[in-house]
Design an enzyme around this catalytic site. Structure first.
Site, mmCIF file in Angstrom:
data_model
loop_
_atom_site.group_PDB
_atom_site.id
_atom_site.type_symbol
_atom_site.label_atom_id
_atom_site.label_comp_id
_atom_site.label_asym_id
_atom_site.label_seq_id
_atom_site.Cartn_x
_atom_site.Cartn_y
_atom_site.Cartn_z
ATOM 1 N N GLY A 1 2.755 -1.208 4.299
ATOM 2 C CA GLY A 1 2.744 0.208 3.959
ATOM 3 C C GLY A 1 4.150 0.706 3.677
ATOM 4 N N GLY A 2 4.754 1.353 4.679
ATOM 5 C CA GLY A 2 6.052 2.017 4.505
ATOM 6 C C GLY A 2 7.103 1.169 3.804
ATOM 7 N N SER B 1 3.372 -2.291 10.275
ATOM 8 C CA SER B 1 4.835 -2.232 10.401
ATOM 9 C C SER B 1 5.523 -3.552 10.046
ATOM 10 C CB SER B 1 5.234 -1.764 11.807
ATOM 11 O OG SER B 1 4.770 -0.449 12.036
ATOM 12 N N GLU C 1 -7.034 4.284 8.134
ATOM 13 C CA GLU C 1 -6.870 5.729 7.881
ATOM 14 C C GLU C 1 -8.156 6.314 7.304
ATOM 15 O OE1 GLU C 1 -3.257 5.399 5.602
ATOM 16 O OE2 GLU C 1 -2.174 4.875 7.431
ATOM 17 N N HIS D 1 -9.729 0.647 5.214
ATOM 18 C CA HIS D 1 -8.425 0.900 5.842
ATOM 19 C C HIS D 1 -8.630 1.849 7.027
ATOM 20 C CE1 HIS D 1 -4.331 2.271 6.470
ATOM 21 N NE2 HIS D 1 -3.923 1.232 5.780
ATOM 22 N N ASN E 1 0.857 -1.187 0.000
ATOM 23 C CA ASN E 1 0.000 0.000 0.000
ATOM 24 C C ASN E 1 0.897 1.242 0.000
ATOM 25 O OD1 ASN E 1 -1.844 2.021 0.482
ATOM 26 N ND2 ASN E 1 -2.322 1.394 2.585
ATOM 27 N N TRP E 2 0.956 1.895 -1.141
ATOM 28 C CA TRP E 2 1.863 3.051 -1.263
ATOM 29 C C TRP E 2 1.264 4.317 -0.643
ATOM 30 C CZ3 TRP E 2 3.662 2.402 -7.111
ATOM 31 C CH2 TRP E 2 4.377 1.192 -7.215
ATOM 32 N N LYS E 3 0.021 4.225 -0.202
ATOM 33 C CA LYS E 3 -0.670 5.364 0.424
ATOM 34 C C LYS E 3 -0.521 6.621 -0.446
ATOM 35 C CE LYS E 3 0.198 3.395 4.934
ATOM 36 N NZ LYS E 3 -0.048 3.535 6.338
ATOM 37 N N GLU F 1 -5.304 -5.475 10.623
ATOM 38 C CA GLU F 1 -4.309 -4.424 10.803
ATOM 39 C C GLU F 1 -4.569 -3.696 12.127
ATOM 40 O OE1 GLU F 1 -2.467 -2.991 6.943
ATOM 41 O OE2 GLU F 1 -4.330 -1.901 7.140
ATOM 42 N N GLY G 1 2.218 2.135 10.698
ATOM 43 C CA GLY G 1 3.102 3.291 10.529
ATOM 44 C C GLY G 1 3.794 3.726 11.808
HETATM 45 C C1 PEP Z 1 -0.899 0.001 5.978
HETATM 46 O O1 PEP Z 1 -0.922 1.122 5.521
HETATM 47 O O2 PEP Z 1 -1.824 -0.750 5.717
HETATM 48 C C2 PEP Z 1 0.239 -0.419 6.808
HETATM 49 C C3 PEP Z 1 0.187 -1.601 7.342
HETATM 50 O O3 PEP Z 1 1.272 0.476 6.957
HETATM 51 P P1 PEP Z 1 2.714 0.176 7.626
HETATM 52 O O4 PEP Z 1 3.236 -1.111 7.048
HETATM 53 O O5 PEP Z 1 3.543 1.359 7.267
HETATM 54 O O6 PEP Z 1 2.491 0.039 9.105
#
Ligand code: PEP
Length: 252
Positions: free
Chosen positions: A233-234, A212, A97, A95, A9-11, A167, A173
């Site tokens: 994500g990151g 993470s 967010e 999600h 997920n590049w957000k 999640e 994040g």
């Molecule tokens: C996400 O955005 O779904 C996520 C899990 O982010 P991260 O891996 O950065 O925690």
């Protein structure tokens, strides 16, 4: 036998030059055959990514879709049918967010889930508890409610063509990760809940872990029996790290 899925997920990251570099890295990456890999770019880059990926083994998904599946008067939104037209296979739905920052309700999430499926895309339904909810011992209850909202509104069969991503919000994040045992406990609970409706569905549905995930913790997490890959994500913004994570999901 569930084929693991690792979804990046590049957000809201990436200018054009960054995307070109990332896709270039993915095109050269050593990715496992026994893992499905998907990337979720921002809308504005979806078409570029689909065109620039020279390999068909990497699927593309969208981070969101409109509540109404077809085209129409809904300023600023992007419909599932438009995303399907761009060759998106998956759509993230629910999600945290979007639930917490943008205030998406269970009703909106159900509508988007339906939209995705009506455009022949696969929704990736994200569920998970906040830190306060975990500390209050409410993790299972929260996850059951979030899944239950979709099951009650759309029926459990709607999950046959869907993916679930657990999640924990406190791990997204933040650099904090659920331990493999903590994550496995929730994944097992989700599978047990689904098994109450349909043993076949529970056996077949993929349940991803997100929060993470990194190259250093992926193998341990993905080694757990009910974790079928990850939503990353990151760490998905770096092709080398992302491909290491993808390899960690293979050969289970
Ligand atoms: C996400 O955005 O779904 C996520 C899990 O982010 P991260 O891996 O950065 O925690």
């Amino acid at each position: 036998m569930r084929k693991p899925l690792v979804a990046g997920n590049w957000k809201m990251h990436g200018l054009r030059a960054d995307i070109v570099e990332l896709v270039d890295g993915l095109n050269k990456a050593d990715l496992p055959d026994d893992v499905e890999v998907a990337v979720f770019p921002p809308f504005i880059h979806v078409e570029r990514v689909v065109g620039a990926l020279s390999r068909s083994d990497i699927k593309v998904g969208a981070q969101d879709c409109a509540i109404q599946p077809g085209q129409g008067a809904l300023t600023g939104e992007v419909s599932a049918s438009q995303l399907r037209d761009l060759e998106c296979k998956y759509v993230l739905v629910g999600h945290s967010e979007r639930r917490l920052v943008l205030g998406e309700s269970d009703q909106v999430i159900c509508d988007k889930f339906v939209s995705a499926q009506s455009a022949q895309m696969i929704p990736v339904l994200c569920v998970g508890e906040t830190r306060e909810q975990r500390e209050a011992g409410e993790t299972f209850e929260v996850v059951r409610e979030q899944l239950g909202a979709v099951i009650d509104a759309l029926g459990v069969q709607s999950l046959v063509s869907a993916v679930v991503a657990y999640e924990p919000v406190w791990a997204i994040g933040t650099g904090l990760t659920a331990t493999p045992d903590e994550a496995q406990a929730v994944h097992a609970e989700i599978r047990a809940l689904l098994s109450g409706y349909s043993k076949d569905l529970a056996e077949e549905i993929r349940i991803l872990y997100g929060g993470s995930v990194k190259a250093t913790n992926a193998a341990e997490l993905f080694g757990m029996p009910d974790i079928d890959g990850g939503l990353v994500g990151g760490a998905s913004l770096n092709a080398d790290e992302f491909s290491t994570i993808c390899r960690a999901a293979g050969c289970k």
